[in-house]
Design an enzyme around this catalytic site. Structure first.
Site, short mmCIF file in Angstrom:
data_model
loop_
_atom_site.label_atom_id
_atom_site.label_comp_id
_atom_site.label_asym_id
_atom_site.label_seq_id
_atom_site.Cartn_x
_atom_site.Cartn_y
_atom_site.Cartn_z
N GLU A 1 0.80 -1.23 0.00
CA GLU A 1 0.00 0.00 0.00
C GLU A 1 0.83 1.28 0.00
O GLU A 1 0.43 2.28 0.61
CB GLU A 1 -0.95 0.01 1.20
CG GLU A 1 -2.00 -1.08 1.13
CD GLU A 1 -3.08 -0.93 2.17
OE1 GLU A 1 -2.81 -0.34 3.22
OE2 GLU A 1 -4.20 -1.41 1.93
N GLU B 1 -6.51 -7.93 -0.64
CA GLU B 1 -7.14 -7.78 0.68
C GLU B 1 -8.58 -7.33 0.47
O GLU B 1 -8.88 -6.61 -0.50
CB GLU B 1 -6.43 -6.73 1.54
CG GLU B 1 -5.05 -7.12 2.01
CD GLU B 1 -4.41 -6.06 2.90
OE1 GLU B 1 -5.13 -5.40 3.67
OE2 GLU B 1 -3.18 -5.91 2.82
C1 GAL Z 1 -4.80 -2.80 4.92
C2 GAL Z 1 -3.37 -3.21 5.27
C3 GAL Z 1 -3.32 -4.39 6.22
C4 GAL Z 1 -4.29 -4.18 7.34
C5 GAL Z 1 -5.65 -4.01 6.76
C6 GAL Z 1 -6.74 -3.91 7.78
O1 GAL Z 1 -4.87 -1.50 4.46
O2 GAL Z 1 -2.68 -3.54 4.10
O3 GAL Z 1 -2.02 -4.57 6.70
O4 GAL Z 1 -3.91 -3.07 8.08
O5 GAL Z 1 -5.67 -2.82 5.99
O6 GAL Z 1 -7.97 -4.02 7.16
#
Ligand code: GAL
Length: 608
Positions: A380, A451
């Site tokens: 990110e 994710e």
């Molecule tokens: C994302 C991040 C993860 C975690 C997640 C929580 O933005 O890449 O490491 O923090 O959010 O939902």
């Protein structure tokens, strides 16, 4: 031959360090590895509590019969920065807690039996090393948290071996072996490379040596057993360095015959389309942080494959244990591995350290058939053309057999990678579940969701039932859209289990309740969504306790059952209520849509 001995017992530990500690053992405690620099509470602790400088020491004797060899210590992982001393003399330092390193002790040894190795471990969040420099949504813990080995080595060794399988089919496959030695070898040496299946040598190559450090073999054979998800056949490659009939060194690695390819219309394993259904995994555990042993690494891989029914895991956000990866190879679980980092890109030194960690990761792990893609972007982070063109060029040069990804959280990013890997948090329960790939990538290219969910809907194992069910439905909706959309290669949800985190994140008690399991790996309802999509074993979970006291106005509403069965029969007090089938309208793109029971009374009224 190389002689490798584990050095995990007999360590002395002190949670401070002064120069005198190199000479005296006063105030040290006996510990064993893997070790956490401090045992932590379950939750609510200050992340500064493990951020300090500590010292580990061990004494060792040299086996007289092997005293002509080089003595090298191999540290699997130390968090975060290590300075190593042998017999009080400084030898070397290593930056970063997510890759192994070696220490050649030979020039510093005493002739006496008593030698000491000391490691000064800095577990603070040093700004010169990824992931530090800004905020991070996980804890990095401290200590020598993996195994240490002492090796007796010949002056020349096989440093590494790489095997690629350019052509793969059950009828005929080819392989390319690269063998790297630590020094050029003259014609008095010989290299023997053997391919083994179930410990039986099936092909042997003998290579003469000619003053170089790189030796290659290209060959192939008929009737190959392919590495697949259901039958992950592993071959072994054993390489020996021989001089005057003596085996000076040996390097063995597992490998598999398989092809992996992200295309515009999805991910292909051995030429067959496979939708990637995965979760992200951190490597932490309550109380001990990162210091979990081999058995726990293996257990996590098993939970992902067999209990959660997944075919894929992302090692978020750093390279993980060799025991974990070896087990992914053994059971057929695909892996997205990435360099350490979280949102922040540091200065030139920091970026240099990040590139080093990409190289260390790829060189360590390039033979794992389970690894399907290298993540070469700080998770990110914003665009950084110079840094990411270097990162991709490096990954492609080291390993042309795998594509690269780079996890971003915004649309239309500059792309040096082969796959647009995107964290898609658009879903809020009542809107679209995933963005359209074209809208995010802004071009036609392979696309993977790395994710989803996570912080959009934190859920505690002990939350009220409705919230736990809602988490499950959110995960199911994302999977449903992933299955529906041909261009989406897969979806890797956030995340396998809850984790301790920094004060900037989490639920005030320093836990991110984002997992489909809790920190001890106890499943929440969302786990059932995943487990029910696999056909490995029969699975059924009723997403309700059916205790009306838990519902507003005691109204239970409908009950969802996640199962891979063709139908289920529901009984109440031994009376059959009915036979229920998977939904044909809701979540219908899932391999196994849930069964939704709207009527828990049915014919019972007539019966009683
Ligand atoms: C994302 C991040 C993860 C975690 C997640 C929580 O933005 O890449 O490491 O923090 O959010 O939902």
């Amino acid at each position: 031959m190389r002689n490798r001995q584990p050095i995990n017992n007999g360590w002395l530990y002190k949670p401070h360090f002064t120069e005198e500690d190199l000479l005296s053992s006063h105030g040290f405690d006996a510990v064993r590895l893997p070790h956490t620099n401090i045992e932590l509470p379950y939750n609510g602790f200050d992340e500064k509590s493990y951020q300090f400088i500590s010292c580990y020491k061990n004494s060792f004797q040299i086996d007289k019969e092997l005293s002509h060899k080089e003595i090298v210590f191999v540290f699997e992982r130390v968090m975060n920065h290590s300075k190593v001393y042998i017999n009080g003399q400084y030898v070397t330092e290593h930056f970063g807690g997510y890759t192994p390193f070696e220490v050649n002790a030979t020039p510093y040894l005493n002739s006496s039996d008593d030698n000491t190795i000391a490691v000064v471990v800095d577990s603070t969040e040093r700004n010169d090393t990824p992931p530090f420099g800004f905020v991070v949504d996980y804890l990095t813990y401290g200590g020598i948290y993996r195994e240490v080995y002492m090796e007796y080595r010949s002056p020349v060794i096989i440093e590494n071996v790489k095997i690629a399988t350019p052509e793969v089919s059950a009828q005929h496959s080819t392989y390319e072996i690269d063998i790297f030695t630590s020094a050029p070898l003259d014609s008095s040496y010989l290299i023997k490379a053997e391919i083994l299946l179930e410990d039986e040598p099936i092909y042997t190559h003998t290579l003469p040596c000619d003053e170089t450090t790189l030796f290659s073999v290209n060959d192939g054979f008929h009737n190959t057993k392919l590495w697949s998800l259901d039958d992950p056949a592993l071959y072994q490659l054993r390489v020996q360095l021989i001089q005057n009939d003596e085996i000076l060194d040996e390097f063995s690695t597992n490998f598999g015959f398989r092809t992996v390819d992200f295309r515009n219309d999805g991910f292909y394993l051995n030429g067959e389309l496979v939708k990637l259904r995965g979760l992200n995994r951190h490597q932490s555990f309550p109380y001990v942080g990162y210091a979990i042993p081999k058995s726990a690494q293996i257990k996590d891989a098993e939970l992902l494959k067999y209990d959660l029914g997944l075919n894929c895991v992302r090692c978020s956000h750093y390279p993980q244990s060799k025991f974990f990866l070896n087990h992914c190879d053994a059971i057929g679980l695909l892996v997205f591995e990435e360099l350490p980092g979280w949102q922040h890109i540091g200065d030139e030194v920091w970026q240099e350290n990040a590139l080093i960690s990409i190289e260390e990761m790829i060189r360590r792990d390039w033979n794992h058939p389970s690894i399907i893609i290298w993540g070469v972007r700080i998770n990110e982070s914003k665009d950084s053309d110079a840094f990411y063109s270097k990162a991709n060029a490096l990954a492609h040069k080291l390993d042309s057999s795998r594509q690269t990804g780079g996890v971003r959280n915004f649309a239309g990013s500059k792309v040096f990678e082969d796959v647009y890997t995107y964290n898609d948090f658009v879903h809020r329960g009542d809107n679209i579940a995933l963005e359209a790939p074209q809208k995010i990538a802004k071009r036609k290219m392979p696309y993977l969701v790395t994710e989803h969910n996570g912080h959009m809907f934190p859920v505690k194992k002990f939350d009220v039932e409705k919230r736990r069910v809602d988490q499950a439905i959110r995960h199911a909706k994302v999977l449903d859209t992933m299955y529906e959309t041909a261009e989406i290669s897969g979806a890797i949800g956030w995340c396998m289990f809850d984790y301790n985190t920094h004060k900037d994140f989490g639920s005030g008690d320093k836990i991110c309740y984002h997992g489909v399991m809790d920190m001890f790996r106890i499943p929440k309802y969302a786990s059932a969504v995943y487990a029910s999509q696999s056909d490995l074993k029969p699975f059924m979970e009723v997403l309700s306790s059916m205790q009306i006291g838990d519902f507003e106005a005691s109204e239970l509403g409908h009950v969802m059952v996640f199962t891979n069965a063709d139908f289920i029969k529901v009984y109440k007090n031994n009376h059959l209520l009915g036979t229920f089938y998977p939904s044909t309208d809701l979540l219908k793109h899932l391999p196994h849509p849930p069964v939704i029971i709207h009527d828990l009374i049915a014919d019972l009224l007539e019966l009683v």
